[in-house]
Write a protein that holds these residues in place. Structure first.
Motif, PDB file in Angstrom:
ATOM      1  N   ALA A 258     -12.515  33.338   3.662  1.00  0.00           N
ATOM      2  CA  ALA A 258     -13.491  33.702   4.698  1.00  0.00           C
ATOM      3  C   ALA A 258     -14.873  33.765   4.075  1.00  0.00           C
ATOM      4  CB  ALA A 258     -13.133  35.053   5.324  1.00  0.00           C
ATOM      5  N   THR A 259     -15.873  33.402   4.844  1.00  0.00           N
ATOM      6  CA  THR A 259     -17.239  33.546   4.373  1.00  0.00           C
ATOM      7  C   THR A 259     -17.604  35.025   4.336  1.00  0.00           C
ATOM      8  OG1 THR A 259     -19.549  32.919   4.772  1.00  0.00           O
ATOM      9  CG2 THR A 259     -18.196  33.357   6.714  1.00  0.00           C
ATOM     10  N   THR A 260     -18.515  35.370   3.443  1.00  0.00           N
ATOM     11  CA  THR A 260     -19.011  36.746   3.406  1.00  0.00           C
ATOM     12  C   THR A 260     -20.339  36.861   4.154  1.00  0.00           C
ATOM     13  OG1 THR A 260     -20.102  36.329   1.279  1.00  0.00           O
ATOM     14  CG2 THR A 260     -17.876  37.238   1.211  1.00  0.00           C
ATOM     15  N   LYS A 261     -20.775  35.757   4.753  1.00  0.00           N
ATOM     16  CA  LYS A 261     -22.052  35.764   5.460  1.00  0.00           C
ATOM     17  C   LYS A 261     -21.842  36.124   6.930  1.00  0.00           C
ATOM     18  CE  LYS A 261     -26.351  33.236   5.933  1.00  0.00           C
ATOM     19  NZ  LYS A 261     -27.155  32.081   5.489  1.00  0.00           N
ATOM     20  N   ASN A 262     -22.189  37.353   7.258  1.00  0.00           N
ATOM     21  CA  ASN A 262     -22.120  37.838   8.646  1.00  0.00           C
ATOM     22  C   ASN A 262     -20.723  37.714   9.240  1.00  0.00           C
ATOM     23  OD1 ASN A 262     -24.977  38.286   8.617  1.00  0.00           O
ATOM     24  ND2 ASN A 262     -25.292  36.117   9.066  1.00  0.00           N
ATOM     25  N   PHE A 263     -19.711  37.935   8.397  1.00  0.00           N
ATOM     26  CA  PHE A 263     -18.332  37.893   8.875  1.00  0.00           C
ATOM     27  C   PHE A 263     -17.608  39.087   8.273  1.00  0.00           C
ATOM     28  CE2 PHE A 263     -13.968  35.996   9.046  1.00  0.00           C
ATOM     29  CZ  PHE A 263     -13.920  35.805  10.418  1.00  0.00           C
TER      30      PHE A 263
ATOM     31  N   MET B  12     -17.354  29.956  -5.825  1.00  0.00           N
ATOM     32  CA  MET B  12     -17.994  30.698  -4.739  1.00  0.00           C
ATOM     33  C   MET B  12     -17.312  32.042  -4.491  1.00  0.00           C
ATOM     34  SD  MET B  12     -20.659  29.059  -3.752  1.00  0.00           S
ATOM     35  CE  MET B  12     -20.852  28.717  -5.514  1.00  0.00           C
ATOM     36  N   ILE B  13     -16.035  32.137  -4.846  1.00  0.00           N
ATOM     37  CA  ILE B  13     -15.354  33.434  -4.774  1.00  0.00           C
ATOM     38  C   ILE B  13     -15.924  34.358  -5.842  1.00  0.00           C
ATOM     39  CG2 ILE B  13     -13.142  34.604  -5.173  1.00  0.00           C
ATOM     40  CD1 ILE B  13     -11.806  32.165  -3.833  1.00  0.00           C
ATOM     41  N   ARG B  14     -16.089  33.815  -7.048  1.00  0.00           N
ATOM     42  CA  ARG B  14     -16.673  34.629  -8.129  1.00  0.00           C
ATOM     43  C   ARG B  14     -18.092  35.058  -7.787  1.00  0.00           C
ATOM     44  NH1 ARG B  14     -14.127  30.683 -11.430  1.00  0.00           N
ATOM     45  NH2 ARG B  14     -16.106  29.578 -11.668  1.00  0.00           N
TER      46      ARG B  14
END
Length: 320
Positions: free
Chosen positions: A123-128, A207-209
């Motif tokens: 999942a994205t961490t941007k506004n989610f 991108m997870i890191r």
């Protein structure tokens, strides 16, 4: 005497060792995805074994059709090959058979299966807001028709995986495909254009890191030592959903058997060498070498049969 003069160059040509010039390797996706990564890692070792350069040429387009057709149209002499995966060389020939001007089953052969790489549902961490798989399911149910999931193209296995999950979990998600492959799908997730998706570990790890993606579950039987807090799909109740990406080397069917065997030997030596095994491990990939080109052919036939069943059960609306 005249006949001998004519035949002498022909015989010399026939006996020329393979390879005696650079080999072109087509990759049906943009740089940065799992296929591109393994192609570059394995090709470097094959260069040392074969004594010739292997030149990578990224040819994304039509979910693999462009690269496959270019390979088949080239001279069948072992100097134009391709690396591919479940998407490009299994699902695409099934779903997009009408887009081909070739007969895939007759014109393409696998040289060697090389490696696999597991995936996450991320999942994205941007506004989610969801931080766990259960929170994602609950959020998606509360926001039916609003949560966007990404894939590497219409009819790709990340789409099939998410469609199956959606049906089983009772979700209504919006599909946003990206034609640029895993790298494009990754960018969509990081920017928040899409919010969830099945993505392989090799592509998603950085991108997870960096905290820009959040793994919700992993597509493996057991938890990964590198991500001990991430549950498996089985632990979240969907153990039979998710595809292990398989990576292989392919050639046109007309390549002489001796050359195919030479390529298989070089590719397997590469993928099982300690240095390459370590490089693959860094990318969360695992060597799964075939014992022979015949075994590779059997593997491809089994994969085609499996995905024909899936594509019959899960109908995907294809673009015109």
């Amino acid at each position: 005497m005249a006949l001998l003069i004519v035949l002498a160059p022909m015989a010399a040509s026939a006996q020329e060792p393979y390879p005696n010039r650079p080999i072109k390797i087509l990759v049906p996706f943009a740089p940065g995805g799992a296929v591109d990564i393994v192609a570059r890692i394995v090709s470097e070792h094959m260069r040392q074994t074969l004594g010739q350069s292997l030149v990578i040429e990224n040819k994304p387009g039509a979910v693999g059709v462009v690269a496959i057709e270019q390979m088949v149209r080239a001279k069948h002499d072992g100097y134009t090959l391709m690396f591919g995966n479940n998407n490009s060389n299994v699902i695409t020939p099934i779903l997009y058979a009408k887009k081909f001007t070739i007969d895939y089953d007759k014109d393409v052969i696998p040289v060697a299966r090389l490696a696999d790489v597991p995936g996450f549902i991320v999942a994205t961490t941007k506004n989610f807001p969801p931080v766990t798989f259960d929170e994602f399911v609950s959020y998606a149910k509360r926001n039916a028709g609003k949560v966007r999931y990404g894939s590497v193209g219409v009819g790709s296995f990340p789409q099939f995986d998410m469609e199956i999950l959606s049906r089983r979990a009772g979700l209504d998600l919006v599909h946003i495909p990206n034609k640029s492959g895993a790298a494009g799908m990754l960018n969509d997730l990081v920017t928040g254009d899409t919010q969830v998706g099945f993505l392989n570990l090799a592509t998603s790890a950085a991108m997870i890191r960096a905290g820009q993606l959040r793994p919700l579950a992993i597509v493996t039987e057991r938890r990964s030592p590198d991500y001990p807090d991430v549950p498996t799909m089985g632990e979240v109740g969907f153990g039979d959903i998710g595809t292990l990406q398989l990576l292989a080397l392919f050639a046109p069917a007309g390549v002489p058997k001796a050359i195919v065997e030479t390529l298989h030997k070089a590719a397997i030596e590469a993928v099982t060498s300690p240095a390459i095994v370590e490089k693959l491990k860094v990318q969360f990939m695992r060597p799964v070498p075939t014992a022979s080109p015949d075994e590779a052919q059997k593997w491809l036939q089994d994969q085609m049969a499996f995905w024909r069943r899936i594509t019959e059960e899960v109908k995907i609306e294809l673009p015109e």
